[in-house]
Enzyme design. Structure first.
Site, PDB file in Angstrom:
ATOM      1  N   HIS A 187       0.810  -1.204   0.024  1.00  0.00           N
ATOM      2  CA  HIS A 187       0.074  -0.080   0.057  1.00  0.00           C
ATOM      3  C   HIS A 187       0.543   1.202  -0.069  1.00  0.00           C
ATOM      4  CE1 HIS A 187      -3.729  -2.478   1.190  1.00  0.00           C
ATOM      5  NE2 HIS A 187      -2.826  -3.186   1.672  1.00  0.00           N
ATOM      6  N   SER A 317      17.942  15.417 -18.808  1.00  0.00           N
ATOM      7  CA  SER A 317      17.123  16.812 -18.763  1.00  0.00           C
ATOM      8  C   SER A 317      17.985  17.781 -19.731  1.00  0.00           C
ATOM      9  CB  SER A 317      17.126  17.412 -17.462  1.00  0.00           C
ATOM     10  OG  SER A 317      16.444  18.473 -17.482  1.00  0.00           O
TER      11      SER A 317
END
Length: 463
Positions: A187, A317
């Site tokens: 979770h 990037s």
């Protein structure tokens, strides 16, 4: 550009004189100027294998002369060698039975075979595209046969080897990392410990299951529609044709094929391809999960989880200097999305078998082969440029392990669930360790805590 005049049952039409195709191919080129998606070269190769096998069998059955049979065989071999790769220009957006592509093959093979016999197809065709190359056939049984042939061959020679390579890497990583204890997560929250090797063994098992599912799907793909002709009855085909073509194709390709037991099914349904692509989708789902896990575990380098180090392949990037991204993971997840989309298209198309014939065949096989190619290529790329170079960041792994509140689970048998929960909540609230919390609450001694909370002893069931 010079032209010649070709004719079919609809009349005359101009064709580029440098091309081997004929009237029906030209009409398709002019009538279906839709999109950029062309018939896959792998499908053309499978078609050539089929036409070659039919030439062999039609001669053995006494329907085609030895001279014509040998010429057709040689013409098909030219296609398989890549000598005629510019002769198959048709879009997948054509008739849903693939008739134009079947005739594209028939025309090119007939004209090349005429040349092989010493003739000039521009003046007189010594081999007829319908009467000789398409003998005992219909587009309705040849196209689905080629679909199954190419599916089996590409799965066998391309998809499964790529899958096997990636599976091997994850098995090796599972062994390599078997002593590294880390915190588990469920979770998106901290859970109990496991080893990094156990985590990777899960990935390996997922791929092993995908492999078995794909292998299982191969069995019905081996069934060939050839011999069904127009509607499945076998009109104009020799009663032994289907069995003998399957045998010849098996011998020539080195891969097992059989005659479909029910030709009506083979023409009107593509459930075998839909089923096989379902296995592709399951593989895509597994690959999506694996790639996502790896990029999350490698997130950082300073502000993410950072438990894994993955290879740095290229700058990430155009504005942030020094940034490196999990590019192989991202490519893999995009492939998975495409495969899932293709599965929807194939499922809808496969449901459209009206009466005796499914007429969505080209879009089915195009999407099927695209998925197969993307899965194969992406697994190979991911394996070489990412998976094989994964290394653990042991410092980060150890830090998270010993700071996790979920180690308290080991205390359940000794202090009970509710007291263990008190220890964890108190530690979290006050920002102290589990041990400090247990001592503060006077639920355990320091010696007992150290004896009970040993992460290395929490990675498997107790005797």
């Amino acid at each position: 550009m010079q032209f010649r005049i070709e004719h079919d049952t609809m009349g005359e039409i101009k064709v580029d004189d440098s091309q081997y195709w004929g009237a029906q191919t030209q009409r398709s080129l002019e009538n279906f100027k839709i999109g950029t998606e062309k018939m896959p070269k792998e499908l053309i190769g499978a078609f050539a294998k089929l036409k070659r096998s039919l030439a062999v069998v039609n001669h053995k059955l006494g329907k085609l002369s030895l001279e014509k049979s040998q010429a057709i065989i040689k013409a098909c071999d030219c296609i398989l060698k890549g000598e005629l790769c510019g002769e198959f220009p048709l879009a997948i957006w054509q008739t849903g039975s693939g008739t134009q592509t079947n005739m594209n093959l028939n025309e090119v093979i007939a004209n090349k075979a005429t040349e092989i016999l010493g003739g000039n197809f521009r003046e007189k065709k010594l081999i007829h595209p319908n009467d000789d190359v398409n003998m005992s056939q219909s587009s309705n049984d040849t196209f689905p046969t080629a679909m199954h042939v190419v599916s089996v061959l590409e799965i066998t020679h391309k998809l499964l080897p790529s899958l096997e390579n990636l599976l091997k890497t994850f098995k090796e990583k599972s062994q390599q990392f078997k002593e590294i204890v880390k915190i588990g997560r469920t979770h998106l929250q901290d859970a109990t410990p496991l080893t990094l090797g156990q985590e990777f063994s899960g990935y390996a098992s997922m791929l092993e299951h995908s492999k078995q599912q794909i292998l299982e799907s191969l069995e019905h793909l081996r069934e060939l529609a050839i011999g069904g002709t127009a509607v499945g009855t076998g009109l104009n085909a020799h009663k032994e044709l289907s069995e003998k073509v399957a045998e010849e194709l098996s011998q020539f390709s080195g891969v097992k094929f059989i005659s479909a037991p029910n030709k009506f099914h083979a023409l009107t349904s593509h459930d075998a391809i839909a089923y096989a692509h379902g296995a592709f989708k399951a593989l895509a789902a597994n690959l999506m999960k694996i790639a996502n896990d790896i990029r999350w575990l490698a997130s950082g380098p300073r502000c993410g989880l950072g438990e894994l180090n993955i290879p740095e392949n290229e700058p990430g990037s155009s504005i942030m200097p020094g940034k490196v991204n999990p590019t192989q993971c991202e490519a893999m997840t995009m492939v998975a999305v495409q495969v899932m989309g293709n599965d929807t298209a194939i499922g809808i198309a496969a449901s459209q078998g009206n009466f005796e014939l499914n007429v969505f065949k080209p879009v089915i096989i195009y999407n099927f082969l695209q998925s197969l190619r993307l899965l194969s290529d992406s697994m190979e790329s991911f394996n070489i440029h990412c998976a094989s170079g994964i290394e653990p960041n042991k410092e980060k792994i150890d830090y998270y392990l010993h700071h996790s509140l979920m180690l308290v689970t080991a205390l359940n048998p000794h202090v009970g669930y509710e007291n263990a929960a008190k220890i964890a909540k108190n530690a979290h609230k006050k920002g102290i360790s589990l041990k400090e919390s247990a001592l503060e609450l006077k639920l355990l001694s320091a010696e007992d805590f150290d004896q009970f909370v040993v992460p290395e002893k929490m990675i498997g069931p107790k005797a």
